[in-house]
Design a protein around this motif. Sequence first.
Motif, PDB file in Angstrom:
ATOM      1  N   TRP A  65       0.829  -1.209   0.000  1.00 48.95           N
ATOM      2  CA  TRP A  65       0.000   0.000   0.000  1.00 48.95           C
ATOM      3  C   TRP A  65       0.862   1.256   0.000  1.00 48.95           C
ATOM      4  O   TRP A  65       0.593   2.220  -0.732  1.00 48.95           O
ATOM      5  N   ALA A  66       1.929   1.273   0.813  1.00 52.74           N
ATOM      6  CA  ALA A  66       2.785   2.459   0.908  1.00 52.74           C
ATOM      7  C   ALA A  66       3.540   2.739  -0.380  1.00 52.74           C
ATOM      8  O   ALA A  66       3.986   3.869  -0.610  1.00 52.74           O
ATOM      9  N   ASN A  67       3.700   1.720  -1.226  1.00 47.27           N
ATOM     10  CA  ASN A  67       4.416   1.912  -2.492  1.00 47.27           C
ATOM     11  C   ASN A  67       3.488   1.860  -3.696  1.00 47.27           C
ATOM     12  O   ASN A  67       3.941   1.679  -4.830  1.00 47.27           O
ATOM     13  N   SER A  68       2.197   2.016  -3.463  1.00 53.02           N
ATOM     14  CA  SER A  68       1.206   2.008  -4.531  1.00 53.02           C
ATOM     15  C   SER A  68       0.773   3.432  -4.861  1.00 53.02           C
ATOM     16  O   SER A  68       1.123   4.381  -4.156  1.00 53.02           O
ATOM     17  N   PRO A  69      -0.004   3.599  -5.928  1.00 56.72           N
ATOM     18  CA  PRO A  69      -0.523   4.939  -6.239  1.00 56.72           C
ATOM     19  C   PRO A  69      -1.443   5.496  -5.149  1.00 56.72           C
ATOM     20  O   PRO A  69      -1.748   6.688  -5.157  1.00 56.72           O
ATOM     21  N   TRP A  70      -1.875   4.656  -4.222  1.00 56.62           N
ATOM     22  CA  TRP A  70      -2.772   5.096  -3.148  1.00 56.62           C
ATOM     23  C   TRP A  70      -2.014   5.267  -1.826  1.00 56.62           C
ATOM     24  O   TRP A  70      -2.586   5.145  -0.750  1.00 56.62           O
ATOM     25  N   ASP A 125      -0.900   7.889  -0.424  1.00 56.50           N
ATOM     26  CA  ASP A 125      -1.382   9.016   0.385  1.00 56.50           C
ATOM     27  C   ASP A 125      -2.516   8.584   1.313  1.00 56.50           C
ATOM     28  O   ASP A 125      -2.634   9.077   2.444  1.00 56.50           O
ATOM     29  N   ALA A 126      -3.343   7.647   0.855  1.00 46.53           N
ATOM     30  CA  ALA A 126      -4.433   7.150   1.697  1.00 46.53           C
ATOM     31  C   ALA A 126      -3.883   6.371   2.883  1.00 46.53           C
ATOM     32  O   ALA A 126      -4.421   6.461   3.997  1.00 46.53           O
ATOM     33  N   TYR A 127      -2.805   5.628   2.658  1.00 43.50           N
ATOM     34  CA  TYR A 127      -2.167   4.893   3.756  1.00 43.50           C
ATOM     35  C   TYR A 127      -1.622   5.859   4.803  1.00 43.50           C
ATOM     36  O   TYR A 127      -1.831   5.686   6.012  1.00 43.50           O
ATOM     37  N   THR A 128      -0.950   6.906   4.334  1.00 41.50           N
ATOM     38  CA  THR A 128      -0.395   7.905   5.252  1.00 41.50           C
ATOM     39  C   THR A 128      -1.497   8.621   6.010  1.00 41.50           C
ATOM     40  O   THR A 128      -1.403   8.835   7.232  1.00 41.50           O
ATOM     41  N   GLY A 159       4.933   0.316   6.865  1.00 38.10           N
ATOM     42  CA  GLY A 159       4.722   0.923   5.557  1.00 38.10           C
ATOM     43  C   GLY A 159       5.760   1.977   5.235  1.00 38.10           C
ATOM     44  O   GLY A 159       5.743   3.077   5.797  1.00 38.10           O
ATOM     45  N   VAL A 160       6.678   1.658   4.373  1.00 41.42           N
ATOM     46  CA  VAL A 160       7.729   2.592   3.988  1.00 41.42           C
ATOM     47  C   VAL A 160       7.787   2.669   2.465  1.00 41.42           C
ATOM     48  O   VAL A 160       7.769   1.651   1.777  1.00 41.42           O
ATOM     49  N   ALA A 161       7.853   3.891   1.938  1.00 45.87           N
ATOM     50  CA  ALA A 161       7.976   4.092   0.492  1.00 45.87           C
ATOM     51  C   ALA A 161       9.428   3.876   0.100  1.00 45.87           C
ATOM     52  O   ALA A 161      10.297   4.685   0.422  1.00 45.87           O
ATOM     53  N   VAL A 162       9.703   2.778  -0.569  1.00 47.45           N
ATOM     54  CA  VAL A 162      11.083   2.422  -0.907  1.00 47.45           C
ATOM     55  C   VAL A 162      11.650   3.341  -1.975  1.00 47.45           C
ATOM     56  O   VAL A 162      12.826   3.688  -1.960  1.00 47.45           O
ATOM     57  N   GLY A 163      10.814   3.765  -2.910  1.00 44.22           N
ATOM     58  CA  GLY A 163      11.294   4.660  -3.960  1.00 44.22           C
ATOM     59  C   GLY A 163      12.067   3.946  -5.049  1.00 44.22           C
ATOM     60  O   GLY A 163      13.006   4.506  -5.623  1.00 44.22           O
ATOM     61  N   GLY A 164      11.709   2.701  -5.326  1.00 46.24           N
ATOM     62  CA  GLY A 164      12.381   1.951  -6.384  1.00 46.24           C
ATOM     63  C   GLY A 164      13.733   1.427  -5.935  1.00 46.24           C
ATOM     64  O   GLY A 164      14.159   1.583  -4.788  1.00 46.24           O
ATOM     65  N   LEU A 165      14.433   0.808  -6.884  1.00 45.94           N
ATOM     66  CA  LEU A 165      15.730   0.207  -6.573  1.00 45.94           C
ATOM     67  C   LEU A 165      16.743   1.249  -6.135  1.00 45.94           C
ATOM     68  O   LEU A 165      17.521   1.033  -5.200  1.00 45.94           O
TER      69      LEU A 165
END
Length: 430
Positions: A37-42, A44-47, A289-295
């Motif tokens: 969820w944290a790395n999906s287009p949604w 902001d909803a998780y946050t 939930g952490v936004a990895v930001g890709g490789l």
Amino acid sequence: MFARGSWSEVSRVSSILRKETVGGALLLVATVIALVWANSPWSDAYTSLGETTVGSDALGLHLDLSLATWAADGLLAIFFFVVGLELKREFVAGDLRNPARAALPIAAAVGGMVVPAAIFVAITLPAGDGAVEGWAIPTATDIAFAVAVLAVISTHLPSALRTFLLTLAVVDDLLAITVIAVFYTEDVNVGALALAVLPLALFAVCVQRRTRSWWVLLPLAALTWAFVHESGIHATVAGVLLGFTVPVIRSKAAGGPDAGPGLAEHFEHRIRPISAGFAVPVFAFFAAGVAVGGLSGFTDALRDPIAMGIIAGLVLGKPLGIFGTTRLLSAFTRASLDTAIRWIDVLGIAMLAGIGFTVSLLIGDLAYGIGSERDEHVKIGVLTGSLLAAVLAAVLLRIRNRHYRAICAEESVDDNHDGIPDVYQTPQSR
């Protein structure tokens, strides 16, 4: 060292491990959902969900908290209540009431905290800017995840090793909550702390009188938690204190023939499923939930000395501290390893203890602040280090599990047909 315990203790530990295994599965599911969820287009909803404020400040106790804070401060108090119960049960009525048997997991837990902390400090101290403040992050073992991995890969390991892992993790959690109370408390409201003593004392009186009525105990526990939270000390400390007040009987005979299980067993039976099945997974959902930001983002996070210190502390520090302390204890006390165990087995359990999650994430939040960039790197470090520790331990313990599979079949023989394997009985009782 690592001698076979009593049948009653082995049975109890096996029951606990089965419940924690289910909790570990739910914990994994909650973590995966949070990460996806944290790395999906949604995202902001998780946050926004975690930042949603619930509660009121009408009583002046500052209980208008975000859902993420309620999970960290409130739900984890349930988890630590169970920890308090389990620790008291071990040292009052369990096999560890014997100081000689208790010394090993206590010493190993201390070693398993000191070495990872030292490694973290050595890596982060040159970075400056307060990076060293998270020194306690890699010191905790997540019992739910560790037991879940153990259940999947090593079902035939000797019971003494499984008991050692459980006891080690419980002592580890107690030391961790002590570290939180002492080192991660900035300002203490002495008045609120004094007020917390009143409901805590009443709770203690009630449970000593064998009161089981939830409508009496639950409000007292909630008031204790609220005042501890207001005092500035992390509210999870209240859970441990409440758990310590619950009486433990050494045997059913101690409470009379019709007494049944003591209050500690009663509460553990009722509360552990709530802790393992709801409280800890919900905390993990909000904390992991952490936004990895890709490789590239993942790689950049791993270059942070904080993440490096966490990974090194969990993967290297934990096994070095636990295994090294155990070997030193054996050398200085001239205690020999039980003939059924090999040192390679102890190393595997020590590696498995490098799975740090729940308390590690909690300490990371306290050290660097929820939502900060460093807090994000803490999550990546904890998740990466725990995964590496789990994989390495799984490889080793899987190999050892093959060795013990045949032995397990022999030790399950019950010629008396009394439900107790013969190896747990004296020759006179067979």
